[in-house]
Design an enzyme around this catalytic site. Structure first.
Site, PDB file in Angstrom:
ATOM      1  N   SER A  61       1.248  -9.708  -0.956  1.00 30.72           N
ATOM      2  CA  SER A  61       1.070  -8.313  -0.769  1.00 30.72           C
ATOM      3  C   SER A  61       1.095  -7.612   0.480  1.00 30.72           C
ATOM      4  CB  SER A  61      -0.481  -7.930  -1.331  1.00 30.72           C
ATOM      5  OG  SER A  61      -1.483  -8.964  -0.423  1.00 30.72           O
TER       6      SER A  61
ATOM      7  N   GLU B 288     -10.108   5.379   3.030  1.00 31.03           N
ATOM      8  CA  GLU B 288     -10.927   4.454   3.719  1.00 31.03           C
ATOM      9  C   GLU B 288      -9.797   3.189   3.952  1.00 31.03           C
ATOM     10  OE1 GLU B 288      -9.742   2.797   0.058  1.00 31.03           O
ATOM     11  OE2 GLU B 288     -10.530   4.662   0.382  1.00 31.03           O
TER      12      GLU B 288
ATOM     13  N   LYS C  38       0.635  -1.203   0.057  1.00 27.84           N
ATOM     14  CA  LYS C  38       0.082   0.059   0.004  1.00 27.84           C
ATOM     15  C   LYS C  38       1.032   1.252  -0.028  1.00 27.84           C
ATOM     16  CE  LYS C  38      -4.187  -1.704   0.108  1.00 27.84           C
ATOM     17  NZ  LYS C  38      -5.114  -1.641  -0.860  1.00 27.84           N
TER      18      LYS C  38
END
Length: 416
Positions: free
Chosen positions: A400, A133, A111
């Protein structure tokens, strides 16, 4: 559950104008074929146009690219390793398995690649406040980190159910100076957090930048997030060529909204010999409300500003979703994964909660790596298909994120 045939239409490049010579999507209207677009209230169009113009300007700027590259390297810790998982390879007895270690990026997930890009853009645009969010909390943490470093106020919307199962990440966001807004409406999960964040954005457009965490939302977000995350695939292609002098036979990545998947897939789209496999949340089964497998079971519709596949009933009402992995618990998917699935370039499958937990345990036991439950879906599916490959073939898994945030969830699950 396998939901889509791996067989790719050999003429897929010929069916859409522009693909034959180069994959060049989205078009000028922000569409990937029929997917994408800008399904937003009229009041948001000026800020969407402002954002589109700013991104088009800065992404071509050498100074912006150099500054972002500096932060990706010296702050986020790029490049992340492409690791040969020897013991996992031996256990599964099929192809050579490599793992792209996004869990080693600063913050513990992919991210940060996107939030550094977007928060830098927000600062260039003169915004003083960013909102975001988050579901699993990784995007919230990454936004809080970037905002803290760049000196911007940060507020995060998160469903109360997700806050309960991701307590560690909630505290980490608060430590970074972020203000948390619990969302108790609807399902109390990611969809509802996005709804509230968008309402905030509509009323505070002058000062506020909305950092969307996945390849969803109105144009230019799906393109922008993909571009910032494409560093994953760019590194992977270079690293596998250095290690094996060839491209992999398949790349496996989990898909919720689709940011980590598009991040690693994008640079391989034109390499037809490389299979692209997106693993969705099969949850508790295929019944409506029991899963988050939008590519597998969704139908076409609009959600959160773009046209894509959506989990909905016959009246177009959005259905509940479910996954043990908070980051995959979403009833939609980005328009670009939807497009790639529709033309046969992406294979969409799903893995149940039980299978994902086994995948979580498998990587811990074989490699001493604690995967996020989202990534564990990709590991579990690789275990399923390993027998279909021989020892000379190569499969890359995009890991991830790391699973510290999920240890308590898995412990509770196993105790039952």
């Amino acid at each position: 559950m396998m939901c889509y045939s791996l067989k790719i239409n050999s003429n897929w490049k010929l069916k859409y104008e522009g693909i034959l010579l180069k994959y060049d999507y989205p078009d000028k209207y922000g569409r990937f074929g029929k997917f994408g677009g800008q399904y937003v209230p009229e009041v948001l169009m000026p800020v969407i146009q402002e954002l589109t113009g700013a991104y088009e300007k800065h992404k071509k700027s050498a100074s912006f690219k150099d500054e972002l590259s500096y932060y990706l390297k010296d702050y986020a810790g790029r490049p992340t390793p492409l690791y040969f998982a020897r013991r996992l390879t031996e256990r599964l007895g099929g192809p050579k398995i490599y793992i792209k270690r996004e869990d080693l990026a600063h913050g513990g997930a992919h991210k940060i690649n996107n939030t550094l890009g977007q928060v830098l853009l927000a600062k260039k645009m003169g915004k003083t406040r960013v909102i975001a969010e988050t579901g699993a909390g990784q995007h919230g943490i990454a936004t809080a980190m970037a905002a803290s470093m760049f000196g911007l106020k940060c507020e995060i919307y998160m469903g109360t159910e997700d806050m309960e199962r991701q307590k560690l990440n909630v505290f980490r966001m608060e430590l970074m100076g972020a203000e948390l807004h619990p969302v108790s409406s609807g399902t109390k999960r990611l969809k509802d957090a996005i709804d509230d964040a968008m309402r905030d954005w509509v009323t505070n457009v002058e000062t506020t930048y909305y950092v969307i965490g996945s390849v969803v939302g109105p144009h230019p977000y799906p393109m922008m997030v993909r571009d910032f995350q494409s560093v994953i695939g760019k590194e992977t292609k270079q690293q596998i060529m250095e290690k094996e002098n060839r491209l992999p036979d398949a790349i496996v990545a989990c898909i919720g909204g689709g940011s980590n998947a598009m991040g690693i897939f994008y640079n391989f789209i034109e390499n037809e010999e490389v299979g692209l496999i997106g693993v969705e949340a099969g949850g508790l089964g295929p019944e409506p409300g029991k899963h988050g497998a939008t590519l597998c079971y969704g139908t076409e519709g609009a959600l959160h500003g773009s046209y894509s596949y959506v989990l909905q009933n016959g009246s177009g009402q959005i259905l509940d979703s479910h996954s043990i992995a908070a980051g995959l618990d979403y009833p939609g998917v980005g328009p670009e994964p939807a497009f790639l699935k529709s033309i046969g370039r992406l294979k969409a499958v799903s893995i149940t909660d039980a299978e994902a937990v086994k995948g979580f345990q498998l990587l811990c036991e074989t490699e001493g790596i604690l995967p996020a439950l989202e990534s564990a879906h990709a590991i579990a599916y690789t275990e399923k298909i390993a027998k279909n490959y021989d020892k000379n073939q190569i499969v890359v898994i995009n890991l991830s994120g790391r699973g510290d945030k999920d240890v308590e969830v898995v412990a509770k699950y196993l105790s039952k």
